[in-house]
Motif scaffolding. Structure first.
Motif, mmCIF file in Angstrom:
data_model
loop_
_atom_site.group_PDB
_atom_site.id
_atom_site.type_symbol
_atom_site.label_atom_id
_atom_site.label_comp_id
_atom_site.label_asym_id
_atom_site.label_seq_id
_atom_site.Cartn_x
_atom_site.Cartn_y
_atom_site.Cartn_z
ATOM 1 N N ASN A 1 3.562 30.703 0.891
ATOM 2 C CA ASN A 1 2.674 29.670 1.407
ATOM 3 C C ASN A 1 2.355 28.637 0.335
ATOM 4 O O ASN A 1 2.353 27.425 0.588
ATOM 5 C CB ASN A 1 1.387 30.323 1.922
ATOM 6 N N LEU B 1 5.335 26.383 -0.173
ATOM 7 C CA LEU B 1 5.485 25.413 0.919
ATOM 8 C C LEU B 1 4.437 24.308 0.843
ATOM 9 O O LEU B 1 4.709 23.164 1.232
ATOM 10 C CB LEU B 1 5.392 26.127 2.266
ATOM 11 N N LEU C 1 6.807 20.962 1.035
ATOM 12 C CA LEU C 1 6.847 20.201 2.283
ATOM 13 C C LEU C 1 6.294 18.784 2.139
ATOM 14 O O LEU C 1 6.936 17.824 2.589
ATOM 15 C CB LEU C 1 6.126 20.963 3.396
ATOM 16 N N TYR D 1 -0.113 22.982 11.711
ATOM 17 C CA TYR D 1 -0.404 24.324 11.194
ATOM 18 C C TYR D 1 -1.769 24.797 11.695
ATOM 19 O O TYR D 1 -1.919 25.929 12.171
ATOM 20 C CB TYR D 1 -0.379 24.323 9.668
ATOM 21 N N THR E 1 10.255 28.759 8.971
ATOM 22 C CA THR E 1 10.398 28.114 7.665
ATOM 23 C C THR E 1 11.848 27.751 7.379
ATOM 24 O O THR E 1 12.152 26.636 6.932
ATOM 25 C CB THR E 1 9.862 29.043 6.561
ATOM 26 N N LEU F 1 13.272 24.734 9.185
ATOM 27 C CA LEU F 1 12.872 23.424 8.675
ATOM 28 C C LEU F 1 14.024 22.728 7.952
ATOM 29 O O LEU F 1 14.074 21.499 7.879
ATOM 30 C CB LEU F 1 11.689 23.565 7.710
ATOM 31 N N TRP G 1 9.725 19.541 12.956
ATOM 32 C CA TRP G 1 8.819 20.111 11.961
ATOM 33 C C TRP G 1 7.444 20.402 12.565
ATOM 34 O O TRP G 1 6.806 21.385 12.221
ATOM 35 C CB TRP G 1 8.695 19.160 10.759
ATOM 36 N N ARG H 1 5.973 24.128 12.363
ATOM 37 C CA ARG H 1 4.724 24.403 11.649
ATOM 38 C C ARG H 1 3.652 24.928 12.604
ATOM 39 O O ARG H 1 2.765 25.685 12.201
ATOM 40 C CB ARG H 1 4.233 23.151 10.925
ATOM 41 N N PHE I 1 4.488 28.499 12.743
ATOM 42 C CA PHE I 1 4.097 29.118 11.465
ATOM 43 C C PHE I 1 2.588 29.366 11.432
ATOM 44 O O PHE I 1 2.135 30.426 10.997
ATOM 45 C CB PHE I 1 4.502 28.208 10.308
ATOM 46 N N LEU J 1 13.080 26.161 0.669
ATOM 47 C CA LEU J 1 12.937 26.869 1.938
ATOM 48 C C LEU J 1 13.592 28.247 1.879
ATOM 49 O O LEU J 1 13.082 29.211 2.476
ATOM 50 C CB LEU J 1 13.542 26.043 3.075
ATOM 51 N N ALA K 1 11.155 30.421 -0.092
ATOM 52 C CA ALA K 1 9.985 30.728 0.731
ATOM 53 C C ALA K 1 10.337 31.718 1.835
ATOM 54 O O ALA K 1 9.596 32.674 2.095
ATOM 55 C CB ALA K 1 9.416 29.444 1.334
ATOM 56 N N GLY K 2 11.477 31.499 2.496
ATOM 57 C CA GLY K 2 11.909 32.408 3.560
ATOM 58 C C GLY K 2 12.125 33.814 3.050
ATOM 59 O O GLY K 2 11.788 34.801 3.723
#
Length: 415
Positions: A21, A24, A28, A49, A84, A87, A96, A100, A103, A160, A163-164
């Motif tokens: 998180n 991102l 982002l 979000y 994620t 994206l 997006w 989001r 997410f 990404l 993060a993934g």
């Protein structure tokens, strides 16, 4: 003890999740700015979000009751990882926005699972310390995350993927545990109107937290990328990671002292002091919008220490005002109020960022909001007496996505 082993699994999972998180939160905004998105579009993605989080908070108890904590965590974690990674398919604003949104809904389910698990596993006498440790684990992850791309991986694709990977790793501790799943009590969602009636000061403060924190933080990484002067273009990611890390570290350092001070003084005056503090820092940033990297880090650290510290104090004030039977509804209502502010704030900040004021407008929005919050708290303090010492709850260090207030069991409270 057994309960420490049980909750350590949850803390590990949330800590790993927050690393993704935090990453991102930097990657982002920088990607959207690099793609020359408008301020409104960037703000809309941040609002997505919060909108998803609001929906997820409503549905999480039903989902957990239907399939259990472990499966709910795994399902939400998988959706968050997929959203994620998708994206990276295209930098299309509508795509997006939807991703989001997904997410945010997944995040709400994950936090609901984690916090209800901790509340179920922890004895009442140890709950305060355990919850604080849980919050520190999560915030440490947010601080660490941005630095994973500060000096190594380049481009949104690499960010990404990293993060993934961490989002997927966060599922493993929960999915692999042999601990029996806790039962989640059925508690109806509360109405924001009930919050306004019982604890209007807390509702205003929580709304301000969503409005300003989410709105301003959506643009801070972009602003940070320009603090390096002539070398700004070469160090955008590193500067953004440093600034975001300082913001969260400063908030970690200030939240506990602010909460403990509020245990001895009127909590509304503590919130007012924090609001005035971030208003002053914001006004300095309006005037000196590009003060250089060192001065910028110091100023934004002060902003984070004041603007991100009042949510837990507001929650404690709400608990002071509510009867124990009203706590579940109060928690749900406060979460809705925070989410409403988080939907609106980025849109306002985005419109100001897109105006000729640019980042000055975003900081001006922060300054006005902080000043209004401080004024509202002082007025409320003059018109309504503080709760008696016997009615005051001990401060618990919570952050803005926590529904932990809903997990307080009246039978666990000493009388």
């Amino acid at each position: 003890m057994i309960f420490y082993r049980n909750v350590s699994v949850v803390m590990l999972a949330i800590g790993v999740w927050q690393i993704a998180n935090g990453l991102l939160n930097v990657a982002l905004p920088l990607t959207m700015s690099g793609a020359e998105w408008s301020g409104l579009a960037i703000g809309a993605i941040a609002s997505a979000y919060a909108l998803g989080f609001m929906a997820g908070a409503f549905y999480a108890p039903t989902l957990i009751a239907r399939i259990g904590h472990i499966r709910a965590f795994a399902a939400a974690g998988g959706l968050a990882a997929a959203a994620t990674l998708f994206l990276g398919v295209d930098t299309n604003a509508w795509l997006w926005f939807v991703l989001r949104l997904v997410f945010g809904a997944s995040a709400a389910v994950l936090f609901a699972v984690a916090e209800s698990w901790i509340a179920d596993s922890t004895p009442a006498k140890s709950r305060g310390g355990v919850i604080s440790a849980y919050q520190i684990a999560g915030r440490a992850g947010i601080v660490i995350g941005p630095f994973l791309i500060a000096g190594g991986a380049e481009g949104v694709g690499a960010a990404l993927l990293i993060a993934g990977a961490f989002l997927a790793l966060a599922i493993s501790p929960i999915a692999a545990t042999g601990r029996a799943q806790p039962a989640l009590p059925e508690k109806p969602p509360g109405s924001p109107l009930e919050v306004l009636k019982i604890a209007p000061a807390a509702a205003v403060a929580v709304f301000a937290a969503g409005l300003v924190n989410t709105g301003v933080l959506a643009f801070i990484p972009i602003w940070a990328g320009g603090l390096g002067g002539e070398n700004a273009n070469e160090n955008v990611t590193a500067a953004a990671a440093l600034v975001m890390g300082v913001i969260y570290a400063a908030s970690m350092a200030s939240q506990w002292p602010a909460g403990k001070i509020s245990d001895h003084y009127d909590r509304r005056l503590v919130i007012a002091a924090l609001g005035a503090g971030w208003a002053i820092v914001s006004l300095i940033l309006v005037v000196f919008v590009n003060p250089g990297l060192i001065a910028g880090v110091v100023l934004i650290g002060l902003w984070g220490a004041t603007s991100l510290a009042h949510y837990g104090v507001a929650i404690a004030h709400a608990a002071d005002r509510a009867d124990h039977g009203q706590l579940p509804a109060m928690a749900s209502g406060l979460l809705l109020v925070w989410a409403a502010g988080s939907v609106i704030g980025p849109l306002i900040a985005g419109a100001l960022y897109a105006s000729p004021l640019g980042m000055r407008g975003v900081f001006l929005f922060s300054a006005i909001s902080g000043a209004l919050l401080a004024g509202a708290m002082v007025l409320r303090q003059r018109n309504k007496a503080a709760p008696s010492e016997a009615d005051r709850e001990d401060f618990v260090n919570l952050h803005a996505t926590s529904a932990q207030l809903a997990e307080i069991d009246p039978d666990d409270v000493d009388t």
